[in-house]
Design an enzyme around this catalytic site. Structure first.
Site, PDB file in Angstrom:
ATOM      1  N   CYS A 153       0.845  -1.210   0.000  1.00 25.31           N
ATOM      2  CA  CYS A 153       0.000   0.000   0.000  1.00 25.31           C
ATOM      3  C   CYS A 153       0.876   1.254   0.000  1.00 25.31           C
ATOM      4  CB  CYS A 153      -0.945   0.002   1.197  1.00 25.31           C
ATOM      5  SG  CYS A 153      -2.380  -1.085   1.014  1.00 25.31           S
ATOM      6  N   HIS A 163      -6.273  -2.610  -1.356  1.00 29.69           N
ATOM      7  CA  HIS A 163      -5.730  -3.634  -0.471  1.00 29.69           C
ATOM      8  C   HIS A 163      -6.680  -4.814  -0.316  1.00 29.69           C
ATOM      9  CE1 HIS A 163      -3.220  -5.230   2.814  1.00 29.69           C
ATOM     10  NE2 HIS A 163      -4.373  -5.736   3.220  1.00 29.69           N
ATOM     11  N   ASN A 205       0.970 -16.591  -3.705  1.00 33.56           N
ATOM     12  CA  ASN A 205       0.990 -17.320  -2.445  1.00 33.56           C
ATOM     13  C   ASN A 205      -0.193 -16.837  -1.616  1.00 33.56           C
ATOM     14  OD1 ASN A 205       3.430 -18.708  -3.020  1.00 33.56           O
ATOM     15  ND2 ASN A 205       4.595 -16.874  -2.518  1.00 33.56           N
ATOM     16  N   GLY A 210       3.550 -19.649   2.117  1.00 29.62           N
ATOM     17  CA  GLY A 210       4.783 -18.893   1.897  1.00 29.62           C
ATOM     18  C   GLY A 210       4.576 -17.415   1.659  1.00 29.62           C
ATOM     19  N   HIS A 258      -0.881 -10.156  -4.457  1.00 23.75           N
ATOM     20  CA  HIS A 258       0.081  -9.936  -5.529  1.00 23.75           C
ATOM     21  C   HIS A 258       0.344 -11.234  -6.277  1.00 23.75           C
ATOM     22  CE1 HIS A 258       2.450 -11.060  -1.963  1.00 23.75           C
ATOM     23  NE2 HIS A 258       3.299 -11.644  -2.799  1.00 23.75           N
TER      24      HIS A 258
HETATM   25  P1  AMP Z   1       5.282 -13.391  -1.045  1.00 27.97           P
HETATM   26  O1  AMP Z   1       6.189 -14.382  -0.353  1.00 27.97           O
HETATM   27  O2  AMP Z   1       4.441 -14.038  -2.096  1.00 27.97           O
HETATM   28  O3  AMP Z   1       4.492 -12.573  -0.058  1.00 27.97           O
HETATM   29  O4  AMP Z   1       6.244 -12.436  -1.836  1.00 27.97           O
HETATM   30  C1  AMP Z   1       6.485 -11.113  -1.489  1.00 27.97           C
HETATM   31  C2  AMP Z   1       7.531 -10.612  -2.446  1.00 27.97           C
HETATM   32  O5  AMP Z   1       7.610  -9.212  -2.301  1.00 27.97           O
HETATM   33  C3  AMP Z   1       8.917 -11.187  -2.210  1.00 27.97           C
HETATM   34  O6  AMP Z   1       9.378 -11.832  -3.407  1.00 27.97           O
HETATM   35  C4  AMP Z   1       9.765  -9.962  -1.860  1.00 27.97           C
HETATM   36  O7  AMP Z   1      11.080 -10.031  -2.378  1.00 27.97           O
HETATM   37  C5  AMP Z   1       8.953  -8.840  -2.495  1.00 27.97           C
HETATM   38  N1  AMP Z   1       9.131  -7.535  -1.878  1.00 27.97           N
HETATM   39  C6  AMP Z   1       9.051  -7.231  -0.559  1.00 27.97           C
HETATM   40  N2  AMP Z   1       9.228  -5.916  -0.373  1.00 27.97           N
HETATM   41  C7  AMP Z   1       9.422  -5.375  -1.604  1.00 27.97           C
HETATM   42  C8  AMP Z   1       9.659  -4.047  -2.072  1.00 27.97           C
HETATM   43  N3  AMP Z   1       9.737  -2.987  -1.250  1.00 27.97           N
HETATM   44  N4  AMP Z   1       9.800  -3.864  -3.413  1.00 27.97           N
HETATM   45  C9  AMP Z   1       9.735  -4.904  -4.255  1.00 27.97           C
HETATM   46  N5  AMP Z   1       9.484  -6.163  -3.878  1.00 27.97           N
HETATM   47  C10 AMP Z   1       9.343  -6.404  -2.564  1.00 27.97           C
HETATM   48 ZN    ZN Z   2      -1.830  -3.291   1.257  1.00 32.02          ZN
END
Ligand code: AMP
Ligand code: ZN
Length: 110
Positions: free
Chosen positions: A7, A46, A86, A92, A99
Site C-alpha cells: 500500500c 488492499h 501465495n 509462503g 500480488h
Molecule cells: P510473497 O512471499 O508471495 O508474499 O512475496 C512477497 C515478495 O515481495 C517477495 O518476493 C519480496 O522479495 C517482495 N518484496 C518485498 N518488499 C518489496 C519491495 N519494497 N519492493 C519490491 N518487492 C518487494
Molecule cells: Zn496493502
C-alpha cells in the site's frame, strides 16, 4: 492499510521499479528476484490475498490476468513465463497484500 508495504508503494511512500501501471493495478520489479525477470503485479486496493476476492471483484480478477499477460509481453517474455500467488502464510506469503509473481528467464522445477 497504513503499515502495508505494498500500500505504501501504491501511495508513493516507498520507491519501486514500476514497469506497468493502470487505474487498478501496479507492476514492479521484485526487490529480491528469484529469476532474471521477476515482477509482482499487485492490486492498488488492499486485499490480503486471493481468498479475499469475491464475485464483486469478478472484473478486477479478469483484469489481473490480462494485465499479467500485458506485462509479460512488455518485458519480452511472452510465452515463457510463470505466474504464482501465495495465498496465506502457510503457502509462503510474506507480504499480506494480494500480488502475483511473474517469473521468467530461468528453468523452474516442474
Ligand atoms: P510473497 O512471499 O508471495 O508474499 O512475496 C512477497 C515478495 O515481495 C517477495 O518476493 C519480496 O522479495 C517482495 N518484496 C518485498 N518488499 C518489496 C519491495 N519494497 N519492493 C519490491 N518487492 C518487494
Ligand atoms: Zn496493502
Amino acid at each position: 492499510m497504513d503499515n502495508c508495504i505494498f500500500c505504501k508503494i501504491v501511495r508513493g511512500e516507498l520507491p519501486a521499479d514500476v514497469v506497468y501501471e493502470n487505474d487498478n493495478l501496479l507492476a514492479f520489479r521484485d526487490i529480491n528476484p528469484l529469476a532474471p525477470t521477476h515482477v509482482v503485479v499487485i492490486t492498488k486496493k488492499h486485499f490480503t490475498f486471493l481468498d479475499d476476492l469475491t464475485e464483486a471483484e469478478i472484473q478486477l480478477a479478469g483484469e489481473i490476468l490480462l494485465t499479467i499477460k500485458q506485462v509479460a509481453h512488455k518485458l519480452g517474455v511472452a510465452g515463457a513465463y510463470k505466474v504464482v500467488t501465495n495465498c496465506g502464510e502457510r503457502a509462503g506469503q510474506m507480504v499480506p497484500h494480494l500480488h502475483f509473481h511473474v517469473l521468467a528467464g530461468k528453468k523452474f522445477a516442474p
